[in-house]
Design an enzyme around this catalytic site. Structure first.
Site, short mmCIF file in Angstrom:
data_model
loop_
_atom_site.label_atom_id
_atom_site.label_comp_id
_atom_site.label_asym_id
_atom_site.label_seq_id
_atom_site.Cartn_x
_atom_site.Cartn_y
_atom_site.Cartn_z
N ASP A 177 9.22 3.05 6.99
CA ASP A 177 8.08 2.36 6.40
C ASP A 177 7.78 1.11 7.22
OD1 ASP A 177 6.76 2.38 3.27
OD2 ASP A 177 6.53 0.56 4.46
N HIS A 236 4.23 11.41 -0.23
CA HIS A 236 5.38 10.85 0.46
C HIS A 236 6.43 10.47 -0.56
CE1 HIS A 236 2.36 7.74 -0.30
NE2 HIS A 236 3.35 6.88 -0.45
N ASN A 275 5.02 7.77 -5.60
CA ASN A 275 3.92 7.26 -6.39
C ASN A 275 2.75 8.25 -6.36
OD1 ASN A 275 5.23 4.73 -6.94
ND2 ASN A 275 4.76 4.12 -4.83
#
Ligand code: AMP
Length: 126
Positions: free
Chosen positions: A35, A110, A97
């Site tokens: 990330d 993801h 999410n």
């Protein structure tokens, strides 16, 4: 209503090689990369290469091969990072999410793998 996949989302651009990423693992069906704004010492994103918006889209429409590969990659990353709680690591958290209530910023499925510090309780009230 069927999902509409936005081919211009940032992970689609990463998958097409249009913008760089720090790859952690890659298979025929799955890419994992760090990330860009890590929330923990380890913060890896695992994405399927196919055009899936979110987890339920993937779980219901992806092939068995894609689903197995995606999950195996998550497991293998846990091994490579040494974060398996049953194998001497201190554990991790997976987050995926979805949609507006899930506060999903990038509309390509993801799973976040977060590890390397105590992560607190699962949710805090707003
Ligand atoms: P989410 O809110 O679950 O959609 O999470 C999107 C994640 O993508 C965030 O944690 C961002 O930091 C991350 N992100 C956005 N752009 C990039 C990029 N170019 N490379 C790696 N991670 C990114």
């Amino acid at each position: 209503m069927a999902y509409v996949y936005d081919t211009q989302n940032i992970f689609a651009k990463i998958l097409r090689g249009e913008i760089p990423n720090t790859t952690v693992m890659e298979t025929d069906h799955t890419l994992a990369f760090n990330d860009i704004t890590p929330q923990a010492p380890t913060h890896v994103l695992v994405v399927p290469k196919g055009p899936y918006v979110c987890y339920d889209h993937f779980a219901l429409e992806a092939s068995d091969a894609e689903i197995v590969d995606f999950n195996r990659v998550i497991g293998q990353i846990c091994v490579e990072l040494g974060i398996q709680p049953g194998e001497g690591g201190n554990g991790y958290r997976l987050i995926s999410n979805a949609g507006s209530d899930g506060v999903q910023d990038v509309p390509h499925l993801h799973v976040h793998i977060l590890s390397g510090r105590p992560l607190g309780r699962m949710l805090s009230r707003p």
